[in-house]
Design a protein around this motif. Structure first.
Motif, short mmCIF file in Angstrom:
data_model
loop_
_atom_site.label_atom_id
_atom_site.label_comp_id
_atom_site.label_asym_id
_atom_site.label_seq_id
_atom_site.Cartn_x
_atom_site.Cartn_y
_atom_site.Cartn_z
N PRO A 10 60.74 45.09 25.42
CA PRO A 10 62.04 44.42 25.36
C PRO A 10 62.70 44.68 24.01
CG PRO A 10 60.26 42.83 25.10
CD PRO A 10 59.61 44.14 25.45
N VAL A 11 64.02 44.89 24.03
CA VAL A 11 64.77 45.19 22.81
C VAL A 11 65.69 44.02 22.51
CG1 VAL A 11 66.41 46.75 21.72
CG2 VAL A 11 64.66 47.65 23.25
N VAL A 12 65.66 43.52 21.27
CA VAL A 12 66.53 42.41 20.84
C VAL A 12 67.69 42.99 20.06
CG1 VAL A 12 66.67 40.28 19.52
CG2 VAL A 12 64.56 40.85 20.73
N ASP A 74 43.84 36.32 36.56
CA ASP A 74 44.29 35.89 35.23
C ASP A 74 45.80 35.63 35.28
OD1 ASP A 74 45.02 35.67 32.53
OD2 ASP A 74 43.41 37.00 31.90
N SER A 75 46.18 34.35 35.05
CA SER A 75 47.59 33.96 35.15
C SER A 75 48.46 34.57 34.05
CB SER A 75 47.70 32.44 35.13
OG SER A 75 47.19 31.91 33.90
N ASN A 76 47.84 35.10 33.00
CA ASN A 76 48.61 35.71 31.93
C ASN A 76 49.16 37.08 32.34
OD1 ASN A 76 48.28 33.64 30.01
ND2 ASN A 76 46.23 34.40 29.50
N TYR A 77 48.72 37.59 33.48
CA TYR A 77 49.10 38.94 33.88
C TYR A 77 49.55 38.97 35.33
CZ TYR A 77 46.62 40.21 29.62
OH TYR A 77 46.21 40.30 28.31
N SER A 78 50.46 39.87 35.63
CA SER A 78 50.86 40.14 37.01
C SER A 78 50.77 41.65 37.25
CB SER A 78 52.28 39.63 37.29
OG SER A 78 53.21 40.19 36.38
N PHE A 79 50.65 42.03 38.52
CA PHE A 79 50.37 43.43 38.87
C PHE A 79 51.34 43.90 39.95
CE2 PHE A 79 46.51 41.01 37.99
CZ PHE A 79 46.02 41.65 36.87
N ALA A 80 51.57 45.20 39.99
CA ALA A 80 52.43 45.77 41.04
C ALA A 80 52.09 47.24 41.25
CB ALA A 80 53.90 45.61 40.68
N ARG A 120 53.37 36.68 29.13
CA ARG A 120 53.73 35.94 27.93
C ARG A 120 54.79 36.64 27.10
NH1 ARG A 120 47.46 35.75 26.41
NH2 ARG A 120 47.87 37.91 27.06
N THR A 121 54.80 37.98 27.20
CA THR A 121 55.75 38.76 26.40
C THR A 121 56.70 39.59 27.24
OG1 THR A 121 54.25 40.65 26.25
CG2 THR A 121 54.06 38.94 24.55
N GLY A 122 56.38 39.79 28.51
CA GLY A 122 57.20 40.64 29.36
C GLY A 122 56.93 42.12 29.18
N VAL A 123 55.95 42.46 28.32
CA VAL A 123 55.63 43.87 28.09
C VAL A 123 54.87 44.41 29.30
CG1 VAL A 123 54.38 45.50 26.64
CG2 VAL A 123 55.58 43.56 25.60
N GLN A 124 55.30 45.57 29.78
CA GLN A 124 54.71 46.17 30.99
C GLN A 124 54.05 47.49 30.64
OE1 GLN A 124 57.17 47.80 34.42
NE2 GLN A 124 56.43 45.89 35.36
N THR A 125 52.85 47.68 31.16
CA THR A 125 52.11 48.93 30.97
C THR A 125 51.99 49.62 32.33
OG1 THR A 125 50.83 47.93 29.18
CG2 THR A 125 49.97 49.97 30.15
#
Length: 446
Positions: A10-12, A74-80, A120-125
């Motif tokens: 994400p860019v601020v 793990d609720s801190n992560y989501s997958f797709a 938590r951060t919205g960062v996607q790998t």
């Protein structure tokens, strides 16, 4: 296997009016923490499956530099899991850590990726991968079989599922109810033509057909065989009662497309089809085993065609050579279309001629006086045709080069003494070496 990882950060945006001097008012009110580096392993770069039959089964190992091994719950992560469809749009395959889904996708290579998001951060790998979907009849080797004592024709296939997986598929060509049963298979043929389409042919002693496929290039799933696919109905412009048993394409160098093709019948007639023609024959027409185009056949030919690479010299200067055998007069004959313009006023491409013995370098006589056992073609690059001749109880092998417009005698191997060569009934020629393979029946089964 470790994958190349792409991070979407994400860019601020900062206010453009802020000046560099404002740093002097910096009170140090920042929070610093370690970046969460995600690695994804155990997803192959390429997964091969049968489309609509097998499952894409992936169990990735996800590791966080902060949290360690990331579990599926793990609720801190989501997958797709995402796949690009035929319209170039990304569609979802699954939203769990592991993927087990039916390969409902088009045949071919499908671009996919697996995404892990730190909530938590919205960062996607992202980890990209491909799924190669094949159908049971879209890639492999077709095999024409004779089934049972009545030798009923059946189309089977050795299906290439992946680089290291080949499986047999039986009776892959469905037939309409009104298509008569074919008997005693003779050959499978293939031709790639100018008009953006290709054809697969199946020949038998009773009937011959163009094999329907799902696309114009004969690369896709086999369709249902109907009466409309009958070979002569599709490929002949004249009516013929002959039974076509062999077909050979004469190709030139540009993109592997053919100039002509020859087919022969069990009745002893040969026919030519000139794909490059405009005013010449645009399909098979009258028999070419004649000295005058369109006239009645003058002799019968053996069911073999010695084929060569067709040379290409300009738009209209291509020519084709083919070696045939006159069984009535026991002699070699040839088709040579060199010099035939598109209107072909002399009918060069629709008639054959006896071959004259060379003045120099003669290895044998083209007027053999013998029976032809078999004629074998080699790779187009070598252009050698081997003819096995029966001379009483002896067998000879004659080699003829057709790389140019000449029928050049290369060699004569007389009275072959290979073990049981005189009993052989099945033959094949190596595509790379001067080797002939043969097979014979040891004994009748009781």
């Amino acid at each position: 296997m470790k994958k190349t990882i792409f991070k979407l950060m994400p860019v601020v945006g900062l206010c453009a009016a802020m000046s560099l001097t404002s740093c002097s008012d910096d009170k140090g009110n920042y929070t610093y923490s370690d970046a969460n580096i995600i690695t994804i392993e155990n997803i192959p770069a390429l997964t091969s499956v049968l489309a609509n039959a097998e499952y894409v089964d992936l169990k990735p190992v996800v590791t966080s530099s902060i949290d360690g091994d990331v579990k599926a719950d793990d609720s801190n992560y989501s997958f797709a899991y995402m796949r690009k469809d035929s319209d170039g749009k990304w569609v979802k395959l699954g939203d769990q850590k592991d993927l087990y889904v039916l390969a409902e996708m088009n045949a071919g290579t499908n671009n996919c990726y697996f995404a892990v998001t730190d909530n938590r951060t919205g960062v996607q790998t992202i980890c990209p991968f491909d799924v190669r979907a094949t159908t049971i009849t879209s890639e492999g080797w077709l095999v024409l079989c004779n089934e049972g004592q009545d030798e009923k024709v059946r189309m089977d296939m050795l299906s290439q599922i992946s680089l290291d997986r080949i499986m047999p598929a039986y009776n892959v060509l469905p037939m309409a109810e009104d298509v008569p049963a074919m008997h005693h298979a003779t050959k499978i043929g293939y031709v790639r033509t100018y008009g953006g389409f290709s054809n697969i042919f199946m020949f038998s002693s009773t009937d011959s057909y163009v094999v329907p496929t799902a696309d114009a290039y004969a690369y896709g799933e086999l369709g249902k065989l109907t009466l409309a696919d009958e070979f002569k109905a599709n490929q002949f412009i004249t009516k013929s009662n002959d039974h076509i048993v062999n077909h050979v394409t004469l190709a030139y160098q540009a993109m592997g497309r053919p100039n002509a093709a020859i087919c022969v019948s069990s009745e002893g007639n040969a026919y030519a089809y000139n794909y490059k023609s405009t005013n010449m024959s645009a399909a098979f027409e009258y028999p070419i085993n004649t000295s005058t185009r369109g006239e009645a056949p003058e002799y019968k030919v053996a069911p073999y065609v010695g084929a060569t690479e067709l040379r290409f010299d300009g738009l209209n200067g291509g020519y084709a050579c083919a070696l045939l055998y006159d069984v009535d007069n026991k002699r070699f004959i040839g088709l040579n279309s060199k010099g035939a313009a598109n209107d072909d006023p002399a009918g060069i491409t629709q008639k054959c001629a006896p071959l004259a013995d060379p003045a120099e370098g003669k290895k044998f006589s083209f007027q053999t006086g013998m029976d032809l056992v078999c004629m074998l073609n080699t790779a187009q690059s070598s252009g050698t045709v081997y003819s096995i001749m029966q001379d009483g109880n002896k067998r000879h092998v004659y080699a003829v080069s057709l790389l140019t417009d000449e029928f050049k005698q290369l060699d004569a191997f007389m009275d072959i003494q290979a073990p049981d060569f005189d009993k052989a009934t099945c033959f094949a020629a190596s595509s790379q070496y001067a080797v002939i393979y043969y097979a014979y029946l040891l004994a009748e089964l009781i």
